[in-house]
Design an enzyme around this catalytic site. Structure first.
Site, short mmCIF file in Angstrom:
data_model
loop_
_atom_site.label_atom_id
_atom_site.label_comp_id
_atom_site.label_asym_id
_atom_site.label_seq_id
_atom_site.Cartn_x
_atom_site.Cartn_y
_atom_site.Cartn_z
N THR A 309 0.80 -1.22 0.00
CA THR A 309 0.00 0.00 0.00
C THR A 309 0.84 1.27 0.00
O THR A 309 0.29 2.36 -0.21
CB THR A 309 -0.97 0.01 1.20
OG1 THR A 309 -0.28 -0.47 2.37
CG2 THR A 309 -2.16 -0.89 0.93
N GLU A 310 2.14 1.16 0.25
CA GLU A 310 3.07 2.26 0.05
C GLU A 310 4.46 1.70 -0.20
O GLU A 310 4.89 0.76 0.47
CB GLU A 310 3.14 3.20 1.27
CG GLU A 310 1.95 4.10 1.48
CD GLU A 310 2.17 5.09 2.62
OE1 GLU A 310 3.34 5.43 2.91
OE2 GLU A 310 1.16 5.52 3.21
N ASN A 311 5.16 2.34 -1.15
CA ASN A 311 6.57 2.07 -1.41
C ASN A 311 7.03 3.14 -2.37
O ASN A 311 6.37 3.38 -3.38
CB ASN A 311 6.77 0.67 -2.02
CG ASN A 311 8.20 0.42 -2.48
OD1 ASN A 311 8.45 0.27 -3.67
ND2 ASN A 311 9.12 0.37 -1.55
#
Length: 417
Positions: A309-311
């Site tokens: 969901t984030e990177n």
């Protein structure tokens, strides 16, 4: 032969306070305007996404995205205890309808760092009824917007809410108390459970939690470092993953990975800077792509389906972002080949935006925003590179030479490089 299946979710992420602008009724607005805090500047107008969401979603769809993660602003929806704004809920209904109309699968975060001013004033996550209050808010959002929220994330990075806000003093409420740090962590886990139950009672959304999972290591091979490493690993990683059991754990898990970190009791903030020669980002974070693969394996032990969901990377050199995508997507593909059930990748971030206490300096976006010239959006080469992977499912497409017709977004009002 493709590296990712046809039904893989590709997209990017934002949060309300970082992009909307004008969120004046929450604890972060107060923190930004207090000269005694770590905040460098005000979020101000953000990137005016509150008014430009329609064109922003059209741009992301044109860039090959089929999913998008965003948050709803609690302080807009519940500006006073138990008082819910029909106008704010109506706004987010229009936002999510626009997202659906562009063919983007919505991942809606209920709490992404900001608290209503009234909730923060009565103790925030340390208030005795914090979980119940969050459950009430979650229920109202799910009842009103649930048909437009296929995926719901209860809380963004509860470990970082606790660490930055209660131990490091880097985020609101700006405390440095190890006892309250642990107590806040317990409260956030309880709030997640309350959120899961509330959403399930009101909507058919698939609900989960988004955790940041840095790859931790002791800075030195001595007893003090090893002991603190075990403590920090438990408080940042194991406490949250090991508690995701039973029916209230949720339906999926969001994994957010950025860096390798070295634990050091001799360092003022308990984390040592990366060793000399280590590639780092604008944030000073150590770039270590295989850490994503390792932490996906760790998260998989929960038994839940995973979504990244984030990177992403903060950099003003977009060639670094393309290389970051290349190495981290390769690590993701390797984890999948090793049997980890990862179903999507949402890059941080869609746009250059307000990066909390660091202000507008770090550039995480696939799309540049010129805040001095009517917030003009300009997709970077990395945005087109990720689009090629999303459209083909092939990692090697990232480095293909761009073709104007294949890569150019359809929106004529948006400037292109």
């Amino acid at each position: 032969m493709t590296d990712f299946p046809d039904d893989f979710l590709w997209g990017s992420a934002t949060s309300a306070h970082q992009v909307e602008g004008g969120n004046t009724n929450n604890d972060w607005w107060d923190f930004e305007h207090d000269p005694a805090t770590a905040a460098r500047e005000s979020s101000g107008d953000g990137i005016d996404h509150y008014h430009r969401y329609g064109e922003d979603f059209a741009l992301l769809a044109a860039l090959g995205h089929n999913a998008h993660r965003l948050s709803v602003e609690w302080s807009r929806i519940e500006p006073a205890p138990g008082e819910f704004s029909h106008a704010a809920l109506g706004h987010y209904r229009r936002v999510l309808s626009a997202l659906r109309d562009q063919g983007l699968t919505a991942f809606v975060t209920l709490h992404h760092f900001t608290l209503p001013r009234w909730f923060a004033a009565r103790g925030g996550w340390l208030a005795p009824d914090a979980a119940a209050v969050f459950g009430r808010f979650s229920a109202r959002v799910a009842a009103t917007l649930g048909d437009l929220m296929p995926y719901v994330c209860t809380i963004n990075e509860p470990q970082m809410v606790a660490l930055h806000g209660y131990l490091e003093g880097y985020h609101p409420p700006g405390l440095t108390n190890p006892v309250l740090w642990r107590r806040a962590g317990e409260a956030l886990l309880a709030a997640h459970v309350a959120g899961v139950r509330a959403v399930r009672a009101e909507a058919g959304s698939r609900v989960g939690l988004a955790v940041q999972l840095p790859l931790l290591a002791p800075a030195r091979d001595d007893a003090a470092c090893r002991t603190l490493y075990e403590v920090m690993r438990h408080e940042i990683v194991d406490r949250y993953l090991d508690n995701l059991t039973g029916p209230d754990a949720g339906d999926w898990l969001g994994v957010q990975y950025y860096r390798r970190q070295w634990v050091d009791p001799a360092a003022p903030a308990l984390f040592a800077p990366p060793p000399p020669g280590t590639p780092t980002t604008q944030m000073g974070w150590a770039v270590h792509p295989d850490g994503l693969r390792q932490m996906l394996h760790r998260a998989a032990r929960t038994g839940l389906p995973l979504v990244v969901t984030e990177n992403g990377i903060a950099t003003t050199d977009d060639t670094e972002r393309v290389d970051y995508l290349r190495t981290h997507l390769a690590a993701l593909a390797r984890a999948r080949a090793e049997g980890v059930d990862v179903r999507g990748y949402l890059h941080w971030s869609a746009f250059d935006n307000f990066e909390w206490s660091e202000g507008g300096r770090p550039r995480f976006g696939l799309v540049a925003v010129d805040r001095d010239h009517d917030f003009a959006r300009t997709p970077k080469p990395s945005a087109h590179a990720l689009a090629r992977v999303a459209r083909t499912g092939r990692l090697d497409a990232l480095l293909d030479q761009p073709t104007p017709h294949a890569d150019a977004p359809r929106r004529p009002s948006v400037r292109h490089r």
